[in-house]
Design a protein around this motif. Structure first.
Motif, PDB file in Angstrom:
ATOM      1  N   PRO A  78       0.827  -1.213   0.000  1.00  0.00           N
ATOM      2  CA  PRO A  78       0.000   0.000   0.000  1.00  0.00           C
ATOM      3  C   PRO A  78       0.859   1.260   0.000  1.00  0.00           C
ATOM      4  O   PRO A  78       1.882   1.321   0.694  1.00  0.00           O
ATOM      5  N   LEU A  79       0.472   2.236  -0.789  1.00  0.00           N
ATOM      6  CA  LEU A  79       1.154   3.531  -0.851  1.00  0.00           C
ATOM      7  C   LEU A  79       2.617   3.413  -1.273  1.00  0.00           C
ATOM      8  O   LEU A  79       3.436   4.278  -0.955  1.00  0.00           O
ATOM      9  N   TRP A  80       2.955   2.389  -2.036  1.00  0.00           N
ATOM     10  CA  TRP A  80       4.362   2.179  -2.372  1.00  0.00           C
ATOM     11  C   TRP A  80       4.966   3.337  -3.177  1.00  0.00           C
ATOM     12  O   TRP A  80       6.141   3.674  -2.943  1.00  0.00           O
ATOM     13  N   PRO A  81       4.237   3.977  -4.110  1.00  0.00           N
ATOM     14  CA  PRO A  81       4.880   5.087  -4.833  1.00  0.00           C
ATOM     15  C   PRO A  81       5.277   6.237  -3.908  1.00  0.00           C
ATOM     16  O   PRO A  81       6.370   6.806  -4.029  1.00  0.00           O
ATOM     17  N   MET A 358      -6.172   6.047   5.529  1.00  0.00           N
ATOM     18  CA  MET A 358      -6.445   4.657   5.195  1.00  0.00           C
ATOM     19  C   MET A 358      -6.822   3.856   6.437  1.00  0.00           C
ATOM     20  O   MET A 358      -7.746   3.034   6.412  1.00  0.00           O
ATOM     21  N   LEU A 359      -6.115   4.088   7.533  1.00  0.00           N
ATOM     22  CA  LEU A 359      -6.405   3.358   8.773  1.00  0.00           C
ATOM     23  C   LEU A 359      -7.803   3.689   9.295  1.00  0.00           C
ATOM     24  O   LEU A 359      -8.550   2.793   9.702  1.00  0.00           O
ATOM     25  N   ARG A 361     -10.330   4.918   7.556  1.00  0.00           N
ATOM     26  CA  ARG A 361     -11.315   4.420   6.596  1.00  0.00           C
ATOM     27  C   ARG A 361     -11.544   2.922   6.786  1.00  0.00           C
ATOM     28  O   ARG A 361     -12.688   2.448   6.718  1.00  0.00           O
ATOM     29  N   ASN A 362     -10.494   2.176   7.045  1.00  0.00           N
ATOM     30  CA  ASN A 362     -10.644   0.744   7.288  1.00  0.00           C
ATOM     31  C   ASN A 362     -11.459   0.470   8.538  1.00  0.00           C
ATOM     32  O   ASN A 362     -12.241  -0.490   8.586  1.00  0.00           O
ATOM     33  N   LEU A 363     -11.281   1.305   9.559  1.00  0.00           N
ATOM     34  CA  LEU A 363     -12.065   1.133  10.785  1.00  0.00           C
ATOM     35  C   LEU A 363     -13.544   1.426  10.537  1.00  0.00           C
ATOM     36  O   LEU A 363     -14.417   0.764  11.109  1.00  0.00           O
ATOM     37  N   PHE A 364     -13.839   2.423   9.704  1.00  0.00           N
ATOM     38  CA  PHE A 364     -15.228   2.722   9.394  1.00  0.00           C
ATOM     39  C   PHE A 364     -15.881   1.570   8.642  1.00  0.00           C
ATOM     40  O   PHE A 364     -17.071   1.295   8.814  1.00  0.00           O
ATOM     41  N   ARG A 365     -15.099   0.894   7.806  1.00  0.00           N
ATOM     42  CA  ARG A 365     -15.655  -0.209   7.028  1.00  0.00           C
ATOM     43  C   ARG A 365     -15.862  -1.452   7.886  1.00  0.00           C
ATOM     44  O   ARG A 365     -16.863  -2.143   7.757  1.00  0.00           O
ATOM     45  N   ARG A 411      -6.116  -5.567   4.572  1.00  0.00           N
ATOM     46  CA  ARG A 411      -7.384  -5.026   4.101  1.00  0.00           C
ATOM     47  C   ARG A 411      -7.339  -4.718   2.599  1.00  0.00           C
ATOM     48  O   ARG A 411      -8.331  -4.919   1.891  1.00  0.00           O
ATOM     49  N   GLN A 412      -6.204  -4.263   2.104  1.00  0.00           N
ATOM     50  CA  GLN A 412      -6.082  -3.975   0.680  1.00  0.00           C
ATOM     51  C   GLN A 412      -6.275  -5.234  -0.153  1.00  0.00           C
ATOM     52  O   GLN A 412      -7.020  -5.240  -1.145  1.00  0.00           O
TER      53      GLN A 412
END
Length: 448
Positions: A78-81, A358-359, A361-365, A411-412
């Motif tokens: 995730p977010l590698w670039p 991202m963290l 947002r994952n908790l909301f999901r 999660r990704q």
């Protein structure tokens, strides 16, 4: 004897790194607390073992990164670039530090910044299946035996290895054999979180196992408290609220309060007064009796001095980096500002904002143990960036970015339809939400 043990563990770690990277990473986390305790012993070119290990790990992991399988490639991260651009910019700024100061200082800064990317990459790259995640958490728990045991021994015997050098408001911190308080409290916090996550994902079958883990967590809590770290106590409070409220674990909250009551009863005669003493300036500021610049252990003066120094730099130095080492800035943002200039600081802030978004947002999901753990570690990092330079500590970066990277990667992959675990049994640690709905009672790992 301690140095010999640390050397043996280091050799075993790098030997495993070459053949079985997953085992090498696990051994690295186990060995690092022991290695860090040998910081006074200079071995090669005036460097202690802890610096040597911190410099070799990026080289070894970068080698694996270049030859990784499809699932372990950097581009799956995730977010590698953003991570890559941020790391390259800071690495290039090291050239200015080498030119402005010396080669050794420049490479010291280089490897410290490389360890951020390495930490974010290596856990999610080598721990993707349920049994591997269990091994990772087990390694973190085993890693806590040395620092927590040392802290409890120091508390029980009254032995103080470092007294005058390690004080806050006249109170001696129990830092054991480590260089500073952040090291021992970081390992104790690491142990607490790994125990919470292990019990949530892989609950022991026997009551004795569960009781033993909770007892270990309680000892770790004592070690954190006796390090008298202001940031450490704030992190403990944030973690207690996050884990219990987000996961709606009222029973855990009651248990934590019970443990706190027991620990408090033991330490009440002196500890409460000591805590109030180390926070006396902050409490005085809130009451209007102490000036703001006296809070944070007087770090305001240092920050003002660093900002004044930065203000005298030329335009190019301000934008791309000063060419000066700033590991002692006691503020992560000031450190990055000096090392990478406004460009580096902008990338760092963008990276933190992206990870935090991202963290959350994952908790909301969906609220599951790994999502909560990643968020908790991120909170700890944000607290420490204010008065410390966590980006300068290799062990801290490996754990913090490793846990966050694992949380985001899980999660990704789930959202992309590429589960990290083999779907052989429905008890996989990371299963689809639909499977979680029907399996929550029988399979606790998928219940979140």
């Amino acid at each position: 004897m301690l140095l010999v043990i640390a050397l043996v563990l280091s050799v075993m770690t790098f030997g495993a790194f070459v053949t079985v990277p997953m085992t090498g990473v696990a051994l690295l986390f186990i060995a690092k607390p022991v290695v860090d305790a040998t910081w006074r012993e200079l071995l090669v070119a005036g460097m202690p073992l802890t610096q040597i290990v911190a410099g070799l790990v990026p080289l070894v992991v970068l080698g694996h990164m270049l030859t990784a399988s499809k699932e372990a490639q950097l581009t799956r991260m995730p977010l590698w670039p953003l991570w890559l651009v941020y790391t390259v910019v800071l690495s290039l700024s090291v050239v200015q530090i080498i030119h402005g100061q010396d080669l050794r200082t420049g490479f010291s800064v280089l490897f410290r910044h490389l360890n951020g990317l390495i930490g974010f990459y290596m856990v999610q790259a080598f721990f993707r299946q349920e049994r591997e995640i269990k091994l990772f958490l087990t390694a973190l728990i085993v890693a806590g035996l040395f620092p927590v045991g040392m802290g409890i021994y120091q508390l029980a015997t009254g032995i103080v290895w470092q007294g005058e050098e390690q004080q806050i408001e006249g109170i001696i911190r129990n830092v054991g054999l480590y260089h500073d308080a952040i090291t021992i409290r970081q390992y104790a916090l690491q142990t607490i979180l790994s125990i919470l996550l292990y019990v949530a994902l892989f609950p022991p079958q026997r009551l004795a196992g569960t009781a033993g883990l909770w007892a270990f967590a309680a000892f770790s809590l004592v070690v954190v408290s006796k390090a008298y770290s202001k940031a450490g106590l704030v992190i403990l409070g944030l973690w207690a609220l996050s884990w219990t409220l987000l996961r709606r674990k009222l029973v855990v909250l009651i248990a934590l309060l019970g443990i706190g009551a027991v620990v408090g009863a033991y330490l009440a005669s002196s500890y409460l007064g000591e805590v109030l003493r180390i926070y006396q300036k902050e409490l005085g500021f809130l009451s209007g009796t102490v000036a703001a610049d006296r809070t944070f252990n007087g770090r305001w003066y240092l920050w003002q001095e660093k900002l004044t120094e930065w203000g005298k730099l030329g335009t190019v130095a301000k934008v791309f980096g000063s060419g000066r080492e700033a590991l002692g800035a006691h503020n992560d943002y000031l450190q990055i500002l000096f090392h990478g200039g406004l460009v580096g600081l902008g990338l760092y802030l963008t990276l933190l904002a992206s990870i935090g978004t991202m963290l959350v947002r994952n908790l909301f999901r969906r609220v599951d143990p790994l999502a909560v753990a990643g968020f908790m570690v991120f909170l700890a990092w944000m607290v420490d960036t204010i008065g410390l330079v966590p980006s300068a500590y290799s062990g801290y970066q490996w754990f913090a970015w490793g846990m966050i990277g694992l949380s985001l990667r899980v999660r990704q992959e789930e959202q992309q339809g590429f589960p990290l675990v083999e779907q052989i049994e429905p008890s996989s640690a990371i299963a689809a939400p639909a499977l979680a709905a029907v399996s929550s009672r029988r399979f606790p790992l998928v219940s979140g």
